[in-house]
Design a protein around this motif. Structure first.
Motif, short mmCIF file in Angstrom:
data_model
loop_
_atom_site.label_atom_id
_atom_site.label_comp_id
_atom_site.label_asym_id
_atom_site.label_seq_id
_atom_site.Cartn_x
_atom_site.Cartn_y
_atom_site.Cartn_z
N GLU A 178 -1.83 3.24 -18.48
CA GLU A 178 -3.25 2.89 -18.47
C GLU A 178 -3.96 3.30 -17.18
OE1 GLU A 178 -3.33 -1.29 -19.07
OE2 GLU A 178 -2.56 -1.21 -21.13
N THR A 179 -3.21 3.67 -16.17
CA THR A 179 -3.82 4.01 -14.88
C THR A 179 -4.03 5.51 -14.78
OG1 THR A 179 -2.69 2.13 -13.85
CG2 THR A 179 -3.58 3.81 -12.38
N PRO A 180 -5.25 5.95 -14.50
CA PRO A 180 -5.48 7.39 -14.30
C PRO A 180 -4.69 7.89 -13.08
CG PRO A 180 -7.55 6.22 -14.61
CD PRO A 180 -6.50 5.18 -14.43
N THR A 181 -3.91 8.97 -13.28
CA THR A 181 -3.06 9.48 -12.20
C THR A 181 -3.66 10.69 -11.48
OG1 THR A 181 -1.86 10.84 -13.82
CG2 THR A 181 -0.99 8.64 -13.34
N LEU A 209 -0.59 5.07 -5.20
CA LEU A 209 -1.46 6.20 -5.50
C LEU A 209 -2.44 6.48 -4.36
CD1 LEU A 209 -2.33 5.49 -9.25
CD2 LEU A 209 -0.89 7.33 -8.37
N THR A 210 -2.87 5.43 -3.69
CA THR A 210 -3.87 5.59 -2.62
C THR A 210 -3.24 6.05 -1.31
OG1 THR A 210 -5.21 3.84 -3.63
CG2 THR A 210 -5.68 4.41 -1.33
N ILE A 230 8.99 0.69 -6.18
CA ILE A 230 7.97 1.73 -6.22
C ILE A 230 8.10 2.52 -4.93
CG2 ILE A 230 5.51 2.23 -6.35
CD1 ILE A 230 5.10 -0.35 -7.85
N ASP A 231 8.51 3.80 -5.06
CA ASP A 231 8.69 4.68 -3.91
C ASP A 231 7.59 5.72 -3.88
OD1 ASP A 231 11.52 4.06 -2.70
OD2 ASP A 231 11.78 4.00 -4.88
N ASP A 232 7.18 6.08 -2.67
CA ASP A 232 6.21 7.16 -2.53
C ASP A 232 6.64 8.07 -1.39
OD1 ASP A 232 4.94 6.40 0.08
OD2 ASP A 232 4.33 4.61 -1.04
N ALA A 233 6.00 9.24 -1.34
CA ALA A 233 6.34 10.24 -0.33
C ALA A 233 5.25 10.32 0.74
CB ALA A 233 6.54 11.60 -1.00
N GLY A 234 4.56 9.22 0.96
CA GLY A 234 3.47 9.21 1.92
C GLY A 234 3.94 9.05 3.35
N PRO A 235 3.04 8.67 4.23
CA PRO A 235 3.39 8.54 5.66
C PRO A 235 4.24 7.32 5.97
CG PRO A 235 1.12 7.88 5.29
CD PRO A 235 1.61 8.44 3.98
N GLY A 236 4.44 6.44 5.04
CA GLY A 236 5.23 5.23 5.30
C GLY A 236 4.39 4.10 5.85
N ILE A 237 5.06 3.09 6.35
CA ILE A 237 4.38 1.89 6.84
C ILE A 237 4.12 2.04 8.33
CG2 ILE A 237 4.51 -0.61 7.10
CD1 ILE A 237 6.49 -0.62 4.76
N PRO A 238 2.86 2.00 8.76
CA PRO A 238 2.57 2.09 10.19
C PRO A 238 3.23 0.95 10.97
CG PRO A 238 0.57 2.35 8.90
CD PRO A 238 1.65 1.90 7.95
N PRO A 239 3.81 1.24 12.13
CA PRO A 239 4.48 0.18 12.90
C PRO A 239 3.56 -0.98 13.24
CG PRO A 239 5.04 2.34 13.76
CD PRO A 239 3.95 2.56 12.77
N ASP A 240 2.27 -0.69 13.47
CA ASP A 240 1.37 -1.78 13.85
C ASP A 240 1.02 -2.68 12.69
OD1 ASP A 240 0.04 0.32 12.65
OD2 ASP A 240 -1.86 -0.14 13.65
N LEU A 241 1.36 -2.27 11.45
CA LEU A 241 1.08 -3.11 10.28
C LEU A 241 2.34 -3.73 9.70
CD1 LEU A 241 -1.55 -0.97 8.35
CD2 LEU A 241 -1.95 -2.94 9.81
N ALA A 242 3.49 -3.46 10.32
CA ALA A 242 4.74 -3.92 9.73
C ALA A 242 4.81 -5.44 9.60
CB ALA A 242 5.92 -3.42 10.58
N ALA A 299 -3.37 13.76 2.79
CA ALA A 299 -4.71 14.10 2.35
C ALA A 299 -4.73 15.49 1.71
CB ALA A 299 -5.66 14.06 3.55
N GLY A 300 -5.34 15.57 0.52
CA GLY A 300 -5.47 16.85 -0.18
C GLY A 300 -4.23 17.25 -0.96
N ARG A 301 -3.19 16.46 -0.98
CA ARG A 301 -1.96 16.80 -1.71
C ARG A 301 -1.67 15.71 -2.73
NH1 ARG A 301 2.81 18.40 2.24
NH2 ARG A 301 3.65 18.96 0.17
N PRO A 302 -1.09 16.07 -3.89
CA PRO A 302 -0.77 15.07 -4.90
C PRO A 302 0.35 14.14 -4.43
CG PRO A 302 0.15 17.19 -5.52
CD PRO A 302 -0.70 17.43 -4.31
N ALA A 303 0.33 12.93 -4.96
CA ALA A 303 1.36 11.95 -4.61
C ALA A 303 2.59 12.14 -5.47
CB ALA A 303 0.81 10.54 -4.77
N ALA A 304 3.73 11.82 -4.91
CA ALA A 304 4.99 11.79 -5.65
C ALA A 304 5.48 10.35 -5.65
CB ALA A 304 6.01 12.73 -5.00
N ILE A 305 5.41 9.72 -6.80
CA ILE A 305 5.70 8.29 -6.90
C ILE A 305 6.82 8.10 -7.92
CG2 ILE A 305 4.77 6.01 -7.46
CD1 ILE A 305 2.02 7.09 -6.69
#
Length: 435
Positions: free
Chosen positions: A310-313, A346-347, A370-382, A352-358
């Protein structure tokens, strides 16, 4: 990367920075001050009463002792045949040096000293002694006053008049004195003791008042936090559907050929918004403790697949690997949690500008990853990843906090770690259906 679990923080801390919470804190300090002020008035009043009572009791005791001494000395006074005062009986049976006894004879309005102590333990000024003796003779009654000795010590003077030879007139007065320096010292020590006691009790009262007022306003702070959470979550969940409704309405107004399809999508979206509102109200009731979770057995794997369908990818690469598993959960709340986790990937799960791999996976143990190939969790937000309003990339940070709350409400957990894909992995664990 270490796992980042969801930790529920006290409502009073989460709502501590809001204007309403600051007003509640000011109210708490006002209540503390009022409690302390009331206690101070009571303690000071009791201390003043105690000091006054001690002063009065001490003076009365001193006066009574001096009056008794003068009365005993008066029994030794007599008059001879010529009407002259005879004090030999007094000198034979009464100690006149301590307390010092001074005897005055009154004749024709004049006072004459008949006897003064030879070695008095208290040396009062003769002017003070004569003055109080004259007052007692003039009034015909006992006179009491404060004075000072020759060495500066405070004194208490008592003058008791006695009758003349005819039994009707006043024949003179006996003046006795007592040093009250020790009594005043004891009174000062009692004053200091009471002052120190009042200070200690007032401090304890202020602390107790602060604790009691804190307990009194804690439900109000919790209610404020729940209200703010409801409003923030409602805005988060309804923002996108509301925008979509506006776009569909504008499309239907501009293009007659797509009006029917736009209206159909509008109806579906309005239905979804109604479900969202019901879910938010349910959460608010659950948080307030006036409702229970609508638990029922459901297929976690099917729910995850439905959310993905149901979620637009928008061209993102999505991989789903599920195993059949049944969990006991509230369908609407669990759907919202899965949707928020998937939307977060997804977000934030791509550059930026590249499709997500989830990659989404559901195991038979009731675990969703749920795994993604993004930048990961910023240390200041851990340490604050699941806190409301703590996120990055311009997000409100509410989606993950809602998902974490749903996991906790179902007796499960939500953690965040590094992903084999190079980004972040969110792991949602739920109790499986035992039946």
């Amino acid at each position: 990367m270490k796992a980042v679990p969801f930790r529920a923080r006290p409502a009073s801390r989460r709502a501590a920075t809001t204007p309403a919470a600051r007003r509640a804190r000011r109210l708490r300090w006002r209540l503390t001050a009022l409690f302390a002020l009331t206690s101070a008035v009571g303690l000071i009043g009791l201390a003043a009463f105690a000091l006054h009572s001690d002063d009065v009791a001490t003076r009365h005791q001193t006066d009574n002792n001096l009056k008794l001494q003068a009365a005993e000395a008066m029994t030794g006074l007599d008059y001879d045949e010529g009407g002259h005062l005879d004090i030999r009986g007094m000198l034979d049976f009464t100690e006149t040096d301590c307390p010092p006894l001074t005897v005055f004879s009154a004749h024709a309005g004049d006072l004459k000293v008949v006897h003064t102590p030879h070695r008095p333990c208290v040396r009062a000024r003769m002017t003070d002694v004569r003055a109080i003796a004259a007052l007692a003779v003039r009034r015909g009654d006992t006179a009491v006053t404060n004075a000072h000795a020759e060495n500066g010590h405070p004194l208490r003077l008592v003058a008791v008049p006695f009758t003349g030879p005819d039994g009707d007139t006043t024949g003179g007065a006996i003046v006795t004195a007592a040093d009250t320096a020790d009594d005043q010292k004891s009174h000062r020590e009692l004053t200091l003791l009471l002052a120190a006691g009042c200070a200690v009790l007032l401090s304890l009262s202020a602390v107790a008042g602060h604790l009691i007022s804190g307990r009194a306003i804690r439900p109000a702070l919790n209610a404020l936090q729940q209200q703010e959470a409801f409003l923030a979550d409602a805005a988060h969940d309804l923002r996108t559907p509301a925008t979509s409704l506006r776009l569909l309405a504008e499309t239907a107004m501009r293009d007659d050929t797509s009006r029917t399809a736009a209206l159909e999508r509008t109806v579906r979206l309005a239905t979804r918004m109604g479900d969202l509102i019901d879910g938010l109200l349910t959460r608010a009731r659950l948080t307030a403790g006036v409702a229970t979770l609508a638990r029922e057995p459901l297929r976690l794997d099917q729910l995850v697949e439905a959310v993905v369908d149901e979620t637009p990818t928008d061209g993102h690469r999505i991989t789903v690997d599920t195993e059949p598993v049944v969990v006991d959960a509230d369908p609407d709340l669990l759907r919202r949690a899965v949707t928020n986790l998937f939307a977060n990937a997804l977000t934030h799960g791509h550059a930026a500008g590249r499709p997500a791999a989830i990659a989404l996976g559901v195991s038979s143990a009731g675990v969703l990853t749920i795994d993604d190939a993004g930048p990961g969790i910023p240390p200041d937000l851990a340490d604050s990843l699941f806190d409301r309003f703590h996120s990055g990339s311009g997000s409100t940070g509410l989606g993950l906090s809602i998902a974490a709350w749903v996991a906790q409400a179902h007796g499960g957990t939500l953690t965040a770690t590094g992903s084999p894909l190079g980004g972040a992995r969110f792991t949602l664990r739920l109790p499986t259906h035992s039946g």
